[in-house]
Design a protein around this motif. Structure first.
Motif, mmCIF file in Angstrom:
data_model
loop_
_atom_site.group_PDB
_atom_site.id
_atom_site.type_symbol
_atom_site.label_atom_id
_atom_site.label_comp_id
_atom_site.label_asym_id
_atom_site.label_seq_id
_atom_site.Cartn_x
_atom_site.Cartn_y
_atom_site.Cartn_z
ATOM 1 N N HIS A 1 0.836 -1.201 0.000
ATOM 2 C CA HIS A 1 0.000 0.000 0.000
ATOM 3 C C HIS A 1 0.874 1.255 0.000
ATOM 4 O O HIS A 1 0.630 2.187 -0.772
ATOM 5 N N GLU A 2 1.897 1.283 0.858
ATOM 6 C CA GLU A 2 2.779 2.449 0.935
ATOM 7 C C GLU A 2 3.572 2.615 -0.359
ATOM 8 O O GLU A 2 3.784 3.742 -0.813
ATOM 9 N N ARG B 1 2.587 1.668 -3.385
ATOM 10 C CA ARG B 1 1.653 2.167 -4.410
ATOM 11 C C ARG B 1 1.393 3.658 -4.221
ATOM 12 O O ARG B 1 1.331 4.421 -5.195
ATOM 13 N N LYS B 2 1.239 4.062 -2.965
ATOM 14 C CA LYS B 2 0.987 5.480 -2.692
ATOM 15 C C LYS B 2 2.182 6.339 -3.113
ATOM 16 O O LYS B 2 2.003 7.404 -3.734
ATOM 17 N N ARG B 3 3.394 5.872 -2.806
ATOM 18 C CA ARG B 3 4.592 6.621 -3.195
ATOM 19 C C ARG B 3 4.682 6.746 -4.712
ATOM 20 O O ARG B 3 4.992 7.825 -5.242
ATOM 21 N N GLU C 1 -1.563 12.510 -1.530
ATOM 22 C CA GLU C 1 -1.744 11.380 -0.610
ATOM 23 C C GLU C 1 -3.219 11.218 -0.244
ATOM 24 O O GLU C 1 -3.743 10.103 -0.193
ATOM 25 N N PHE D 1 -5.034 9.649 -3.187
ATOM 26 C CA PHE D 1 -4.748 8.215 -3.296
ATOM 27 C C PHE D 1 -5.574 7.419 -2.287
ATOM 28 O O PHE D 1 -6.199 6.411 -2.638
ATOM 29 N N GLU D 2 -5.566 7.843 -1.031
ATOM 30 C CA GLU D 2 -6.287 7.117 0.017
ATOM 31 C C GLU D 2 -7.795 7.123 -0.271
ATOM 32 O O GLU D 2 -8.478 6.112 -0.061
ATOM 33 N N GLU E 1 -8.352 4.761 -3.304
ATOM 34 C CA GLU E 1 -8.025 3.375 -2.936
ATOM 35 C C GLU E 1 -9.092 2.774 -2.015
ATOM 36 O O GLU E 1 -9.454 1.610 -2.137
#
Length: 219
Positions: free
Chosen positions: A140-141, A143-145, A199, A202-203, A206
């Motif tokens: 998850h981290e 993909r977010k980056r 960010e 994205f959250e 997602e």
């Protein structure tokens, strides 16, 4: 109970250990790797240690025996009950003492709840729940980056734009702050940096909250 120094006890102890296959009934290890002991499952007044039925006794290694008596935490029989990301290595595993960022809560009916790390959670619960969750968090981290750093972001007239999951996203900057619009619907939140805004996007996408938000504003 008294009489543990007598030969009768040694003979009885050897018989129980042999019947249990000369290994600990909990962890499966045997001598010389561990020292084996015989645990009485119950105590009967006025009975000497070797006067018990075999069914009242079980072979345990020294560590599992101590755990059985509540001297140290049991190695097995734990249940995963929760997780917390501390954000940094500020926690301590209550089983092995290692530093933690990812903290897992495990429960044992004879010991209560403890905070442990990934390895101790998996080994004590005999699962891979902690490893699976840690891997999922890392993915998850990552993909977010990659989303934040994506080359698909286009800067057009001071507006950062991207299309993600069929949602057209625009981040508008004004006076050092940033606001988000999705499919032309402007949000109310204000962000201090472009990365914070990305960010949040994205959250929201997602988790599905972005789709729910846009669906409501269509009505």
């Amino acid at each position: 109970m008294k009489g543990y120094a007598r030969k009768n006890w040694k003979d009885f102890r050897d018989e129980v250990i042999e019947l249990d296959g000369s290994v600990c009934s909990v962890c499966g290890r045997g001598e010389p790797d561990v020292y084996l002991q015989v645990h009485h499952k119950r105590y009967i007044p006025n009975k000497l240690p070797w006067e018990y039925a075999y069914t009242d006794c079980v072979t345990l290694c020294k560590g599992c025996h101590a755990a059985e008596h509540g001297i140290i935490p049991p190695r097995f029989g734990w249940e995963y009950v929760g997780y917390d990301d501390l954000g940094d290595l500020i926690g301590t595993c209550e089983l092995c003492g290692s530093s933690l960022r990812h903290q897992f809560f495990v429960f044992h009916d004879r010991w209560g709840t403890m905070k442990v790390g990934t390895y101790c959670c998996d080994s004590s619960t005999d699962t891979e729940v902690a490893s699976d969750l840690a891997d999922s968090k890392k993915r998850h981290e990552d993909r977010k980056r990659r989303f934040i750093q994506s080359s698909r972001w286009k800067l057009i007239r001071n507006i950062h734009k991207i299309k993600q999951k069929k949602i057209s996203v625009a981040i508008m900057s004004s006076d050092g702050s940033y606001r988000i619009a999705m499919n032309g619907t402007k949000g109310k939140l204000v962000f201090s940096t472009i990365d914070e805004a990305k960010e949040h996007i994205f959250e929201a996408i997602e988790s599905g909250k972005a789709g729910e938000y846009l669906a409501k504003h269509k009505q």
